[in-house]
Design a protein around this motif. Structure first.
Motif, PDB file in Angstrom:
ATOM      1  N   UNK A 279       0.837  -1.208   0.000  1.00 24.28           N
ATOM      2  CA  UNK A 279       0.000   0.000   0.000  1.00 24.28           C
ATOM      3  C   UNK A 279       0.867   1.252   0.000  1.00 24.28           C
ATOM      4  N   UNK A 280       0.328   2.331  -0.589  1.00 27.45           N
ATOM      5  CA  UNK A 280       1.083   3.575  -0.695  1.00 27.45           C
ATOM      6  C   UNK A 280       0.122   4.751  -0.703  1.00 27.45           C
ATOM      7  N   UNK A 281       0.607   5.879  -0.236  1.00 26.51           N
ATOM      8  CA  UNK A 281      -0.147   7.132  -0.264  1.00 26.51           C
ATOM      9  C   UNK A 281       0.762   8.218  -0.811  1.00 26.51           C
ATOM     10  N   UNK A 282       0.290   8.939  -1.819  1.00 28.62           N
ATOM     11  CA  UNK A 282       1.026  10.063  -2.392  1.00 28.62           C
ATOM     12  C   UNK A 282       0.020  11.183  -2.672  1.00 28.62           C
ATOM     13  N   UNK A 283       0.316  12.351  -2.157  1.00 28.68           N
ATOM     14  CA  UNK A 283      -0.600  13.477  -2.341  1.00 28.68           C
ATOM     15  C   UNK A 283       0.170  14.779  -2.227  1.00 28.68           C
ATOM     16  N   UNK A 284      -0.496  15.857  -2.584  1.00 24.33           N
ATOM     17  CA  UNK A 284       0.029  17.207  -2.412  1.00 24.33           C
ATOM     18  C   UNK A 284      -1.012  18.006  -1.660  1.00 24.33           C
TER      19      UNK A 284
END
Length: 431
Positions: A279-284
């Motif tokens: 699982x991964x989370x990438x945001x701005x």
């Protein structure tokens, strides 16, 4: 003509300052500057009153307050009391209930009148009870008792409750801070939905950014442009690899050039999400300036509150076993034992500031309440009859707990500036 070397008696009389004219008797000065607490705290409920009786009593109390608000004369108050007694008789209340209602009504009237010393209450005695700038500048002062990075406690002396409450409301709702407002998700394969994750990010307390260095986001009508060729929004990725990708924000210069320290989060150990294998989370995330009355995430304080300075007065000495019982009764250890020698002990007020006005020290014991036929001497010698709890009307203990965006003393300074701006706005509108 008086003899040479002597002064005129008339002049002596005129030169004597009139000190007694503007001095109230002790009991009136106590009523003007203090709030005396009774033993019937809100938690004290008579269990023998049924639900319908309570509703009738609340209705009568509401009528009483309306009557007081209309400034009825004392004779009309007496008529109101008689009317309440007749109503209680029609409702088939017992004599005990009728006595209880009338007694409580008189207590409410007395307490209501003692809490409202109006501007002209003591004018006939030469005492000006009005609010003026000169009196405020002369009497107002601040004493700081505790100051740390996250909270502070200080005393505001010589101020009205309305102004103290204005500072509290401004601190909670109108001092600006920085908080995450927009989140652009690039990748989220965790079990937390995008909306929930964005909500969590917005409530992270606080962002380590000085809100005074930023402006509110606003769009002016002058920025609207005519697009004769139609929409200019990009619908797809750039056609060529060398083209620059248009971003959501554009700055005239780098923020590293205008900020002394990099922006970030004050507390580094807050868990946003727990990820499993793969699982991964990438945001701005974009943080903007805002105030607490728009959303609680912009509130700069965890809490801001005040209370009147408590006063605990022992009217008569309490000695021996009664003194030890009084010390044990207080949950915050306001009282202490003083050794008088020869085995004698008496109760003294050791920490009056710690009093929370729980009224345990002035509330009679159940055994004393149920005892009938006790003499007045025995009742007056009871420990709870020898103590009086008071609160100073113009002395407030103010506490500010910052979330960390700004130091508490800076928050209070900003609140003063905001109140000043409001006053200037009102003056300009009236002029």
């Amino acid at each position: 003509m008086p003899k040479k070397g002597t002064k005129s008696k008339k002049k002596e009389v005129d030169d004597v300052p009139n000190q007694q004219e503007n001095k109230l008797p002790d009991y009136l000065e106590l009523q003007r500057t203090r709030v005396v607490c009774n033993d019937d705290a809100p938690i004290y409920v008579h269990t023998f009153i049924c639900h319908s009786s309570l509703m009738a009593f609340h209705l009568l109390i509401m009528i009483t307050f309306i009557t007081l608000a209309l400034h009825m004369f004392p004779c009309e108050i007496v008529c109101l009391v008689c009317l309440i007694y007749c109503l209680a008789y029609k409702l088939n209340f017992t004599y005990m209930h009728r006595y209880f209602y009338i007694k409580r009504l008189i207590d409410y009237i007395t307490e209501y009148n003692s809490r409202l010393p109006t501007l002209g209450t003591f004018a006939a005695m030469g005492v000006d009870n009005s609010v003026s700038v000169e009196k405020f500048c002369k009497n107002f002062k601040i004493e700081i008792n505790r100051l740390t990075e996250d909270d502070m406690e200080f005393d505001m002396i010589g101020i009205d409750a309305s102004i103290a409450n204005a500072f509290r409301r401004i601190l909670i709702a109108e001092v600006p801070t920085m908080a995450i407002e927009k989140v652009f998700m690039v990748d989220n394969t965790s079990v937390i939905a995008d909306e929930v994750l964005s909500h969590r990010l917005g409530l992270i307390p606080p962002l380590d950014a000085d809100p005074r260095l930023f402006d509110y986001i606003s769009v002016k009508s002058s920025e609207l442009e005519w697009l004769p060729e139609g929409s200019q929004l990009s619908m797809s990725a750039p056609a060529h690899s060398g083209d620059k990708q248009k971003t959501f924000t554009s700055f005239s210069q780098s923020q590293k050039e205008i900020l002394e320290k990099p922006l970030g989060v004050k507390f580094k150990d807050i868990t946003i999400a727990r990820l499993g294998p793969g699982q991964a989370i990438e945001f701005e995330a974009h943080a903007v300036k805002g105030v607490g009355k728009v959303h609680a995430k912009w509130s700069p304080v965890a809490t801001a509150w005040y209370r009147m300075l408590p006063e605990v007065v022992i009217l008569e000495e309490i000695k021996g076993a009664q003194a030890e019982e009084l010390v044990k009764k207080c949950p915050v250890n306001v009282f202490d034992i003083e050794d008088l020698g020869n085995g004698g002990k008496r109760a003294v007020v050791a920490k009056p500031r710690a009093c929370t006005l729980c009224r345990e020290c002035i509330r009679p014991e159940e055994s004393e309440e149920s005892t009938e036929g006790a003499s007045e001497a025995q009742e007056s010698s009871a420990p709870w009859k020898q103590i009086e709890l008071r609160r100073v009307r113009d002395h407030f203990i103010f506490t500010i707990e910052s979330t960390g965006s700004l130091r508490p003393e800076v928050l209070f300074t900003e609140a003063v500036k905001i109140l000043e701006e409001k006053c200037e706005r009102v003056i300009s509108e009236l002029s």
